[in-house]
Motif scaffolding. Sequence first.
Motif, PDB file in Angstrom:
ATOM      1  N   SER A 185       0.863  -1.193   0.000  1.00  0.00           N
ATOM      2  CA  SER A 185       0.000   0.000   0.000  1.00  0.00           C
ATOM      3  C   SER A 185       0.895   1.236   0.000  1.00  0.00           C
ATOM      4  O   SER A 185       1.594   1.508   0.963  1.00  0.00           O
ATOM      5  N   ASN A 226      -1.045   6.662  -3.748  1.00  0.00           N
ATOM      6  CA  ASN A 226      -2.433   6.188  -3.839  1.00  0.00           C
ATOM      7  C   ASN A 226      -2.546   4.975  -4.760  1.00  0.00           C
ATOM      8  O   ASN A 226      -3.455   4.890  -5.606  1.00  0.00           O
ATOM      9  N   VAL A 229      -1.541   0.465  -5.186  1.00  0.00           N
ATOM     10  CA  VAL A 229      -1.060  -0.822  -4.685  1.00  0.00           C
ATOM     11  C   VAL A 229      -0.102  -1.389  -5.722  1.00  0.00           C
ATOM     12  O   VAL A 229      -0.441  -1.458  -6.909  1.00  0.00           O
ATOM     13  N   PRO A 277      -3.662   5.055   1.012  1.00  0.00           N
ATOM     14  CA  PRO A 277      -3.860   3.693   1.513  1.00  0.00           C
ATOM     15  C   PRO A 277      -2.861   3.382   2.622  1.00  0.00           C
ATOM     16  O   PRO A 277      -1.666   3.597   2.454  1.00  0.00           O
ATOM     17  N   ILE A 302      -3.166  -2.827   4.678  1.00  0.00           N
ATOM     18  CA  ILE A 302      -3.554  -3.655   3.539  1.00  0.00           C
ATOM     19  C   ILE A 302      -3.705  -5.082   4.019  1.00  0.00           C
ATOM     20  O   ILE A 302      -2.955  -5.544   4.890  1.00  0.00           O
ATOM     21  N   THR A 312      -7.472  -2.441   0.766  1.00  0.00           N
ATOM     22  CA  THR A 312      -6.667  -1.338   1.284  1.00  0.00           C
ATOM     23  C   THR A 312      -7.570  -0.425   2.103  1.00  0.00           C
ATOM     24  O   THR A 312      -8.734  -0.192   1.746  1.00  0.00           O
ATOM     25  N   ASN A 349      -8.011   3.196   3.312  1.00  0.00           N
ATOM     26  CA  ASN A 349      -7.540   4.476   2.810  1.00  0.00           C
ATOM     27  C   ASN A 349      -7.831   5.606   3.791  1.00  0.00           C
ATOM     28  O   ASN A 349      -8.982   6.015   3.978  1.00  0.00           O
TER      29      ASN A 349
END
Length: 336
Positions: A95, A100, A102, A122, A125, A136, A138
């Motif tokens: 993350s 922002n 993955v 994020p 995770i 995730t 956030n």
Amino acid sequence: MKKPLWLLTSFIVLCAFGNVPTKPVYHQIKKIAIGGEGGWDDLTFDASAHHLYITRGTHVMVLDTQTDKVVGDIPNTPGVHGVAICPKLHRGFTSNGRENTVLIFDTMTLKEIQRVPVGTNPDAILFDSATNRVFTFNGRSNDVTAIDAATGKVLGTIPVGGKPEFAASDGKGMVFANIEDKSEIVAIDAKKLTVKSHWSISPVEEPSGISFDKAHRRLFAVGSNKMMAVVDADTGKVVATPEIGSGPDGSGFDPALGVAFSPNGRDGTLTVVHEDGKNSFSVAGTVPTQTGARTMTLDPKTHRVYLITATFKPSTGAGRPAMEPNTAVILVYGPK
């Protein structure tokens, strides 16, 4: 012969709650110097490969826990907070809070496979084995992104009404996440991608780390006010609030030994909470660690607890003190 009262009492407890493990005593086994640049956030242990993933701000270090050697590094992970592992697909997921995204990587080669846009900042995770999905949590967009672990496709976004922190899965299709700014836990249906419940965990404040006891369906959420909330994962009821130390961020649970952990970074301690019975919990020990050791992970086979910290420069009173270069260490604890 008439049996002593204490023996009868012990027999009743064992009948009611099963074979309750004795309280283990923890001690430091070793300290592993890893050095390197960058601060850190979460630790993740991959039992299938004996790999410890260590997030370092812009990259992820990989430590082999059988040799205590750093065996790899995953670069280009801006603001990385956590790592999730799907062993059967040989895939890992980071993350990246400042990007922002993955990052999906191959756990055999540590090479990037794909980069997936998610929500804003994020943080935690999680891989959920029941749905084969990665979630995730956030922090700035106050929502949760669900990703198909096999394809990398974003399946949906779940608003949670506050700042999500760490999360845990029950392995049966439910995911639980701490909402730090509202002192609550949200229960998420991982299949339908909807919030099923919002549970207050008052009097515990600002929950961060969370872990789960699958056998007894109890959640352990650590708070900033030196309390751990033990929560019934079916009703959301807070059943106990054992005392912990100051400055925790992570949490862990060892099912074989029946103990939950709170790594207390401000105190430099590890609180060990023992599951005495169905709704009975007690502090089995407060283990000295080192200032800054606030996140953790666990090897369920060896029962070893891994923490990370470093040596810090004298505080100037403005924010967190700076880390001395190349002083990061992994602290390893286990039962005697």
